[in-house]
Write an enzyme that holds these catalytic residues in place. Structure first.
Site, mmCIF file in Angstrom:
data_model
loop_
_atom_site.group_PDB
_atom_site.id
_atom_site.type_symbol
_atom_site.label_atom_id
_atom_site.label_comp_id
_atom_site.label_asym_id
_atom_site.label_seq_id
_atom_site.Cartn_x
_atom_site.Cartn_y
_atom_site.Cartn_z
ATOM 1 N N LYS A 283 50.195 23.992 66.173
ATOM 2 C CA LYS A 283 49.442 22.786 66.517
ATOM 3 C C LYS A 283 50.356 21.777 67.202
ATOM 4 O O LYS A 283 51.427 21.444 66.674
ATOM 5 C CB LYS A 283 48.848 22.161 65.261
ATOM 6 C CG LYS A 283 48.007 20.921 65.565
ATOM 7 C CD LYS A 283 47.284 20.429 64.327
ATOM 8 C CE LYS A 283 48.068 19.465 63.495
ATOM 9 N NZ LYS A 283 48.301 18.147 64.128
ATOM 10 N N ASP B 195 45.789 19.016 69.153
ATOM 11 C CA ASP B 195 45.177 18.082 68.198
ATOM 12 C C ASP B 195 45.371 16.655 68.683
ATOM 13 O O ASP B 195 46.218 15.922 68.170
ATOM 14 C CB ASP B 195 45.832 18.305 66.820
ATOM 15 C CG ASP B 195 45.333 17.353 65.758
ATOM 16 O OD1 ASP B 195 44.209 16.844 65.882
ATOM 17 O OD2 ASP B 195 46.075 17.129 64.778
ATOM 18 N N LYS C 297 42.583 14.576 69.116
ATOM 19 C CA LYS C 297 41.477 13.797 68.534
ATOM 20 C C LYS C 297 40.903 12.798 69.525
ATOM 21 O O LYS C 297 40.878 11.593 69.273
ATOM 22 C CB LYS C 297 41.951 13.063 67.269
ATOM 23 C CG LYS C 297 42.500 13.969 66.180
ATOM 24 C CD LYS C 297 42.833 13.161 64.926
ATOM 25 C CE LYS C 297 43.446 14.001 63.833
ATOM 26 N NZ LYS C 297 44.815 14.461 64.107
ATOM 27 N N ASP D 13 36.575 8.326 72.926
ATOM 28 C CA ASP D 13 36.485 7.340 74.015
ATOM 29 C C ASP D 13 35.074 7.428 74.563
ATOM 30 O O ASP D 13 34.217 8.083 73.964
ATOM 31 C CB ASP D 13 37.556 7.678 75.079
ATOM 32 C CG ASP D 13 38.012 6.451 75.869
ATOM 33 O OD1 ASP D 13 37.138 5.641 76.257
ATOM 34 O OD2 ASP D 13 39.221 6.299 76.111
ATOM 35 N N THR E 113 41.973 13.510 56.377
ATOM 36 C CA THR E 113 42.347 13.865 54.998
ATOM 37 C C THR E 113 43.248 12.803 54.360
ATOM 38 O O THR E 113 43.471 12.833 53.155
ATOM 39 C CB THR E 113 43.044 15.236 54.963
ATOM 40 O OG1 THR E 113 43.972 15.304 56.048
ATOM 41 C CG2 THR E 113 42.043 16.350 55.099
ATOM 42 N N ARG F 26 54.190 19.327 56.948
ATOM 43 C CA ARG F 26 55.432 19.077 56.221
ATOM 44 C C ARG F 26 55.802 20.102 55.153
ATOM 45 O O ARG F 26 57.001 20.384 54.997
ATOM 46 C CB ARG F 26 55.384 17.649 55.649
ATOM 47 C CG ARG F 26 55.532 16.600 56.746
ATOM 48 C CD ARG F 26 55.068 15.237 56.317
ATOM 49 N NE ARG F 26 53.617 15.192 56.222
ATOM 50 C CZ ARG F 26 52.919 14.087 55.955
ATOM 51 N NH1 ARG F 26 53.554 12.945 55.765
ATOM 52 N NH2 ARG F 26 51.602 14.124 55.894
HETATM 53 O O1 C5P Z 1 52.337 17.395 57.147
HETATM 54 P P1 C5P Z 1 50.881 17.651 56.889
HETATM 55 O O2 C5P Z 1 50.592 19.044 56.351
HETATM 56 O O3 C5P Z 1 50.227 16.562 56.066
HETATM 57 O O4 C5P Z 1 50.238 17.596 58.351
HETATM 58 C C1 C5P Z 1 48.867 17.622 58.572
HETATM 59 C C2 C5P Z 1 48.613 17.665 60.037
HETATM 60 O O5 C5P Z 1 47.206 17.746 60.240
HETATM 61 C C3 C5P Z 1 49.104 16.451 60.806
HETATM 62 O O6 C5P Z 1 49.596 16.947 62.062
HETATM 63 C C4 C5P Z 1 47.873 15.613 61.041
HETATM 64 O O7 C5P Z 1 47.902 14.933 62.281
HETATM 65 C C5 C5P Z 1 46.782 16.661 61.050
HETATM 66 N N1 C5P Z 1 45.449 16.236 60.643
HETATM 67 C C6 C5P Z 1 45.156 15.683 59.408
HETATM 68 N N2 C5P Z 1 43.884 15.292 59.103
HETATM 69 C C7 C5P Z 1 42.900 15.484 59.963
HETATM 70 C C8 C5P Z 1 43.189 16.075 61.221
HETATM 71 C C9 C5P Z 1 44.481 16.450 61.507
HETATM 72 O O8 C5P Z 1 46.053 15.535 58.565
HETATM 73 N N3 C5P Z 1 41.655 15.165 59.656
#
Ligand code: C5P
Length: 246
Positions: free
Chosen positions: A45, A72, A74, A77, A132, A223
């Site tokens: 991603k 990603d 998002k 607009d 999330t 992460r």
């Molecule tokens: O590090 P972590 O596992 O929390 O990363 C989650 C990834 O998913 C990040 O790149 C974040 O931008 C993305 N994301 C998210 N929630 C969403 C859509 C994308 O956490 N609804």
């Protein structure tokens, strides 16, 4: 395809379910990670940080190595701007891209229409519902007197009505979405945390295996893999939990 999921299984998924979020500050870091894994282990991603730091060329560099790339960004607009951005993202070779369902049906339909006229392979088009990292308190803060699950269901209805392929949601909502919207609707779930990992800034989290059992098709993991002492070991550990126990 992974077996043992019964009626909760979404669209038949060939290849890996884990999408590693390359949330790195530079192309060098992102390509270093990509050099240690293969397209059979994970998809990748590219999000706001890496895209802004490295530019659109990073998508082509990753696809040239055989990876499916989820772009990603998002988009949110006016409909014309989002439609043109989606067409541009398709030309970059993205396998999946996303727009905010908060943009409304007219914007979602414009995004879908832009991809239908595109001459390149059509990427999967996914609507972001409620982040999330958001809780009921966050929704109240911005004036929405509802809980995340209700808002996710509402937005997912708009996404399906506009003809998109599926949604980004938390794994906590995956089960009800799978029942409500059927097996053809793609569910992409971030906020994935192995039992031993820190939740960081995510509020609505679930373990990888539990998320897939709820009906998630793809797990976005950042992460817990990229900040692990050995990211490849962390990825392989998640894959082995998924494929050994489903
Ligand atoms: O590090 P972590 O596992 O929390 O990363 C989650 C990834 O998913 C990040 O790149 C974040 O931008 C993305 N994301 C998210 N929630 C969403 C859509 C994308 O956490 N609804």
């Amino acid at each position: 395809m992974v077996s043992g999921l019964g009626s909760m299984t979404g669209p038949a998924q060939e290849g890996p379910r884990v999408i590693v979020a390359l949330d790195y500050p530079s192309k060098v870091d992102a390509l270093a990670f990509a050099g240690r894994v293969t397209p059979t282990l994970c998809r990748l991603k590219v999000g706001l940080e890496l895209f802004t730091a490295a530019g659109p060329g990073v998508v082509g560099e990753l696809t040239a190595r055989g990876f499916d790339v989820f772009l990603d960004l998002k988009f949110h607009d006016i409909p014309t701007t989002v439609a043109r951005a989606c067409a541009a993202a398709a030309r970059l070779g993205a396998w999946m891209l996303n727009v905010h369902a908060f943009g409304g049906v007219e914007m979602l339909e414009a995004a879908r229409a832009a991809l239908e006229t595109s001459t390149t392979r059509r990427p999967l088009l996914i609507g972001v519902t409620v982040l999330t990292s958001h809780s009921a308190g966050t929704l109240q803060e911005i004036g929405l007197q509802t809980d995340p699950a209700t808002q996710v269901l509402r937005l997912a209805g708009l996404v399906q009505a506009a003809g998109l392929d599926g949604v980004v949601c938390s794994a906590l909502e995956a089960g009800i979405l799978r029942i409500r919207f059927g097996t053809g609707f793609v569910l992409v779930t971030p906020g994935i945390r192995p039992a031993s990992a820190a939740s960081d800034d995510q509020q609505r989290t679930m373990t990888p295996l539990a998320a897939v059992r709820q009906g998630a098709d793809f797990l976005v993991v950042g992460r817990p893999i990229t900040q692990a002492p050995d990211p490849v070991v962390a990825l392989e550990e998640i894959n082995s939990q998924l494929y050994a126990r489903l």
